[in-house]
Design a protein around this motif. Structure first.
Motif, PDB file in Angstrom:
ATOM      1  N   HIS A 151      -4.064  -3.568   0.055  1.00  0.00           N
ATOM      2  CA  HIS A 151      -3.136  -2.626   0.045  1.00  0.00           C
ATOM      3  C   HIS A 151      -1.880  -2.832  -0.806  1.00  0.00           C
ATOM      4  O   HIS A 151      -1.318  -3.695  -1.051  1.00  0.00           O
ATOM      5  CB  HIS A 151      -2.821  -2.647   1.156  1.00  0.00           C
ATOM      6  CG  HIS A 151      -1.695  -1.198   1.378  1.00  0.00           C
ATOM      7  ND1 HIS A 151      -0.002  -1.395   0.949  1.00  0.00           N
ATOM      8  CD2 HIS A 151      -2.100  -0.598   1.731  1.00  0.00           C
ATOM      9  CE1 HIS A 151       0.726   0.416   1.396  1.00  0.00           C
ATOM     10  NE2 HIS A 151      -0.833   0.578   1.850  1.00  0.00           N
ATOM     11  N   GLY A 204       5.714   0.399   5.025  1.00  0.00           N
ATOM     12  CA  GLY A 204       4.765   1.938   4.805  1.00  0.00           C
ATOM     13  C   GLY A 204       4.780   2.494   5.493  1.00  0.00           C
ATOM     14  O   GLY A 204       3.837   3.839   5.906  1.00  0.00           O
ATOM     15  N   VAL A 237      11.155  -1.845   3.658  1.00  0.00           N
ATOM     16  CA  VAL A 237      10.608  -1.739   2.116  1.00  0.00           C
ATOM     17  C   VAL A 237       9.834   0.113   1.725  1.00  0.00           C
ATOM     18  O   VAL A 237       9.061   0.199   2.975  1.00  0.00           O
ATOM     19  CB  VAL A 237       9.175  -2.236   1.465  1.00  0.00           C
ATOM     20  CG1 VAL A 237       8.860  -2.385   0.346  1.00  0.00           C
ATOM     21  CG2 VAL A 237       9.828  -4.063   1.664  1.00  0.00           C
ATOM     22  N   ALA A 266       1.767   3.609  -3.390  1.00  0.00           N
ATOM     23  CA  ALA A 266       0.286   3.068  -4.564  1.00  0.00           C
ATOM     24  C   ALA A 266       0.563   3.884  -5.708  1.00  0.00           C
ATOM     25  O   ALA A 266       0.360   2.774  -6.537  1.00  0.00           O
ATOM     26  CB  ALA A 266      -1.017   3.415  -3.880  1.00  0.00           C
ATOM     27  N   ASP A 269       8.164  12.383  -0.287  1.00  0.00           N
ATOM     28  CA  ASP A 269       8.347  12.763   0.691  1.00  0.00           C
ATOM     29  C   ASP A 269       9.754  13.462   0.602  1.00  0.00           C
ATOM     30  O   ASP A 269      10.012  13.745  -0.688  1.00  0.00           O
ATOM     31  CB  ASP A 269       8.636  10.863   0.869  1.00  0.00           C
ATOM     32  CG  ASP A 269       7.766  10.170   0.828  1.00  0.00           C
ATOM     33  OD1 ASP A 269       6.685   9.904   2.048  1.00  0.00           O
ATOM     34  OD2 ASP A 269       7.200   9.244  -0.590  1.00  0.00           O
ATOM     35  N   LYS A 318       3.887  16.394   2.598  1.00  0.00           N
ATOM     36  CA  LYS A 318       2.569  16.331   2.086  1.00  0.00           C
ATOM     37  C   LYS A 318       1.654  16.781   3.528  1.00  0.00           C
ATOM     38  O   LYS A 318       2.803  16.439   4.050  1.00  0.00           O
ATOM     39  CB  LYS A 318       2.542  15.531   1.002  1.00  0.00           C
ATOM     40  CG  LYS A 318       3.126  13.848   1.728  1.00  0.00           C
ATOM     41  CD  LYS A 318       2.755  12.799   0.754  1.00  0.00           C
ATOM     42  CE  LYS A 318       3.492  11.979   1.092  1.00  0.00           C
ATOM     43  NZ  LYS A 318       3.777  10.324   0.497  1.00  0.00           N
ATOM     44  N   LYS A 374      -3.001   5.945   5.680  1.00  0.00           N
ATOM     45  CA  LYS A 374      -2.586   7.338   5.535  1.00  0.00           C
ATOM     46  C   LYS A 374      -3.676   7.894   5.664  1.00  0.00           C
ATOM     47  O   LYS A 374      -4.596   7.721   5.058  1.00  0.00           O
ATOM     48  CB  LYS A 374      -1.560   8.272   4.136  1.00  0.00           C
ATOM     49  CG  LYS A 374      -1.345   6.359   3.409  1.00  0.00           C
ATOM     50  CD  LYS A 374       0.647   6.880   4.759  1.00  0.00           C
ATOM     51  CE  LYS A 374       1.450   6.323   4.260  1.00  0.00           C
ATOM     52  NZ  LYS A 374       1.451   4.618   3.518  1.00  0.00           N
TER      53      LYS A 374
HETATM   54  C1  OOB Z   1       2.159   2.200   0.452  1.00  0.00           C
HETATM   55  O1  OOB Z   1       1.663   2.704  -0.108  1.00  0.00           O
HETATM   56  P1  OOB Z   1       0.908   3.958   0.289  1.00  0.00           P
HETATM   57  O2  OOB Z   1       0.447   4.482  -1.172  1.00  0.00           O
HETATM   58  O3  OOB Z   1       0.258   3.680   1.206  1.00  0.00           O
HETATM   59  O4  OOB Z   1       1.777   4.814   0.752  1.00  0.00           O
HETATM   60  C2  OOB Z   1       3.259   5.649   0.017  1.00  0.00           C
HETATM   61  C3  OOB Z   1       3.565   6.416   0.666  1.00  0.00           C
HETATM   62  C4  OOB Z   1       4.894   6.910   0.836  1.00  0.00           C
HETATM   63  O5  OOB Z   1       4.840   8.065   0.057  1.00  0.00           O
HETATM   64  C5  OOB Z   1       5.685   7.175   2.223  1.00  0.00           C
HETATM   65  O6  OOB Z   1       4.856   8.893   2.749  1.00  0.00           O
HETATM   66  C6  OOB Z   1       4.812   6.281   3.077  1.00  0.00           C
HETATM   67  O7  OOB Z   1       4.106   5.947   2.614  1.00  0.00           O
HETATM   68  N1  OOB Z   1       6.069   5.303   3.392  1.00  0.00           N
HETATM   69  C7  OOB Z   1       6.853   5.454   4.192  1.00  0.00           C
HETATM   70  C8  OOB Z   1       7.635   3.832   3.632  1.00  0.00           C
HETATM   71  N2  OOB Z   1       6.867   3.220   3.205  1.00  0.00           N
HETATM   72  C9  OOB Z   1       5.866   4.043   2.975  1.00  0.00           C
HETATM   73  N3  OOB Z   1       7.455   6.660   5.146  1.00  0.00           N
HETATM   74  C10 OOB Z   1       8.317   6.194   5.275  1.00  0.00           C
HETATM   75  N4  OOB Z   1       9.256   4.643   5.570  1.00  0.00           N
HETATM   76  C11 OOB Z   1       9.322   3.319   4.310  1.00  0.00           C
HETATM   77  N5  OOB Z   1       9.417   2.280   4.379  1.00  0.00           N
HETATM   78  O8  OOB Z   1       3.038   2.848   1.574  1.00  0.00           O
HETATM   79  C12 OOB Z   1       3.756   0.704   0.462  1.00  0.00           C
HETATM   80  C13 OOB Z   1       3.484   0.572  -1.045  1.00  0.00           C
HETATM   81  C14 OOB Z   1       4.064  -0.243  -1.639  1.00  0.00           C
HETATM   82  C15 OOB Z   1       5.260  -0.976  -0.640  1.00  0.00           C
HETATM   83  C16 OOB Z   1       5.278  -0.720   0.828  1.00  0.00           C
HETATM   84  C17 OOB Z   1       4.278   0.215   1.129  1.00  0.00           C
END
Ligand code: OOB
Length: 546
Positions: free
Chosen positions: A239, A312, A334, A338, A418, A435, A444
């Motif tokens: 991830h 995440g 954070v 991705a 978001d 979304k 997700k």
């Molecule tokens: C991380 O990456 P993905 O691709 O699994 O998911 C992205 C999505 C974002 O668009 C948002 O909807 C959600 O996950 N998200 C958060 C968040 N971090 C991610 N929603 C609220 N608060 C947060 N802190 O999840 C990811 C990739 C790199 C670093 C950290 C998380």
């Protein structure tokens, strides 16, 4: 050094690429060179600890050279796609760096993926190889490989870390290093990440050496990693968060030590933190809660920990406020994806910024827009949908032209889906989501993907999957189903989805049968009304609890 873009991979317009190079973001490094260079600089330092294995930078580099020779002898070439589905074992990093050296492209599957996802990744990317562990957490990946191999004609090799059974043993591929063909160009795609997505199938995210290494360098700086840092990878290494924010790859960039935990339970992780003197680690919000509970009696094991990164999914302000008093370390929020953009609270930010925002972008050239439903910028500080463009955010998914036309603006901004607002100091606060996705504690789930699988059942006339608020995971999934005739038992449907090879985290937590779906003004299924049904609002249609 440039080479023609991989077909199906949109890239940055030359004017932007030139600007990102001039600004010093893209420095023409590749992952293969990077490890080699670190081995020369930090040869005897420990790069990687996984179970009983401890690898110095020199050991890791040597193993990678041997494996690259073995992959090359097997016929794996630059730009070949290789689906990699490995748990948190040292081989994960040996494999991906060996592929990077050759310019072959790992596709980062998660250990939780099953035949539905893996079959799709192999077929869609026309993968030549699939790399797995033998067994992990009670699951035999060789059975999955048997299933997938039959459906994907391009797949020539199944390579197994451990007992290979009928397949190729990874251990047999470490060969005497040989002269390899020239490696990839820095602007080339290095690998594919997977999108959490909101569509019927996960989208593939092409990340280049240039852009990803820049995000590592920026992350290392912000998280203050150096060669004394010890990073614990407790989430699945594939991830983006534990891989690169700054994650294991950022730790290698900084010359520090990365430690892989086989799972994330306090019983496993706390003794590792104590033994290895871990300084920084990353968790999703539900895990932060579990660790905070466990720390009540075992905080002494965490004495070395300086930073706990949480991301995440949204961390509540209440939970955020408990991190420092409970764990004795600095919280870093954070908010990343991705597709690119990553936001961090800074380690020296005031406490109120750390607990109540999701941070600000890595790069001065991360462009942020917050727009309304018509795509118009909202007033500063107002809430709206987040669009972004920048030096490590993709310009399009792999082989997804029609989807890209919707997911990106004409001038290259990515629609994150978001809903955010930006504070006067430039920090982002995540307020919600536009979304059609469920964020199940950081995992997700694309509603449409699950709906399509449900629709394949003969007793299902229609299906709509929505999020249910959950005290532990933040959200769980609920499938609303209109049956053809007598509704089947919910566990018949969930068993059906499992049998179709859907990852366990995508199986609905709850199934509700209804006679009809509430509709929006334009006649689409109103997921908002369905969520309201679950929240206890008057039901627009009869709902029976199955
Ligand atoms: C991380 O990456 P993905 O691709 O699994 O998911 C992205 C999505 C974002 O668009 C948002 O909807 C959600 O996950 N998200 C958060 C968040 N971090 C991610 N929603 C609220 N608060 C947060 N802190 O999840 C990811 C990739 C790199 C670093 C950290 C998380």
């Amino acid at each position: 050094m440039t080479s023609p873009a991989l077909p199906g991979c949109p890239t940055w317009p030359e004017a932007y690429a030139a600007r990102y190079r001039e600004a010093g973001y893209w420095r023409s490094e590749t992952f293969g060179q990077l490890l080699h260079e670190r081995a020369q600089r930090h040869g005897e330092r420990t790069a990687l600890v996984a179970g009983e294995r401890r690898l110095t930078y020199a050991n890791l580099d040597a193993r990678v050279s041997q494996l690259a020779a073995g992959f090359h002898a097997l016929g794996i070439q630059a730009r070949d796609r290789v689906v990699v589905q490995l748990p948190n074992v040292a081989e994960f990093f040996e494999v991906i760096f060996a592929l990077f050296r050759l310019g072959a492209l790992p596709v980062f599957a998660l250990p939780a993926h099953r035949a539905s996802e893996i079959g799709y990744f192999c077929a869609f990317t026309e993968a030549v190889a699939y790399v797995i562990a033998d067994k992990q957490a009670g699951f035999d990946y060789r059975t999955l490989a048997e299933q997938v191999r039959g459906t994907c004609p391009t797949l020539k090799h199944v390579i197994v870390a451990g007992d290979a059974g009928p397949f190729t043993a990874l251990s047999s591929l470490y060969a005497a290093p040989t002269a390899l063909p020239p490696g990839p160009a820095p602007s080339d795609v290095a690998f594919f990440q997977l999108s959490g997505g909101s569509t019927g199938v996960p989208k593939l995210i092409p990340r280049t050496h240039d852009d990803y290494i820049y995000s590592l360098r920026g992350s290392v700086d912000i998280c203050q990693l150096d060669e004394t840092s010890v990073y614990l990878c407790a989430l699945p290494a594939a991830h983006n968060f534990p891989l690169s924010s700054p994650g294991v790859l950022g730790t290698f960039y900084a010359g520090g030590t990365a430690v892989l935990a086989p799972n994330s339970s306090p019983d496993t992780v706390f003794p590792i933190i104590e033994r290895e003197r871990v300084t920084i680690t990353a968790v999703v919000p539900p895990l932060a809660m579990v660790w905070m509970d466990a720390a009540k009696t075992r905080r002494h094991q965490l004495a070395s920990l300086r930073v706990l990164q949480v991301g995440g999914a949204r961390l509540s302000t209440e939970a955020a406020m408990r991190v420092k008093p409970t764990l004795g370390c600095t919280l870093q929020q954070v908010f990343g994806m991705a597709e690119g953009l990553v936001n961090y609270t800074r380690l020296d930010d005031p406490e109120d910024v750390i607990v109540s925002t999701q941070g600000r972008p890595i790069s001065p050239d991360d462009e942020i827009r917050v727009v309304d439903e018509d795509g118009e910028d909202v007033a500063p500080g107002e809430t709206g949908q987040l669009l972004t463009r920048g030096p490590y955010t993709i310009r399009g998914y792999y082989k997804a032209e029609a989807h890209n036309a919707k997911a990106f603006t004409d001038d290259g901004f990515y629609h994150t889906g978001d809903v955010v607002r930006v504070t006067p100091q430039g920090y982002l606060v995540v307020e919600g989501r536009a979304k059609d996705q469920i964020n199940r504690g950081g995992d997700k789930v694309a509603a449409e993907e699950v709906e399509n699988h449900l629709l394949a059942h003969p007793d299902v006339h229609d299906a709509a999957v929505v999020a249910v608020p959950d005290a532990f995971l933040g959200e769980r999934t609920c499938a609303f189903v209109i049956a053809r005739g007598t509704p089947p038992a919910p566990n018949v449907l969930t068993a059906f989805l499992r049998q179709r090879g859907l990852a366990a985290f995508k199986i609905p937590d709850r199934v509700e049968f209804v006679e009809a779906f509430p509709k929006t003004g334009v006649g689409k299924v109103s997921k908002k009304a369905l969520r309201d049904v679950l929240a206890g609002a008057p039901s627009p249609t009869p709902v029976s609890r199955a």
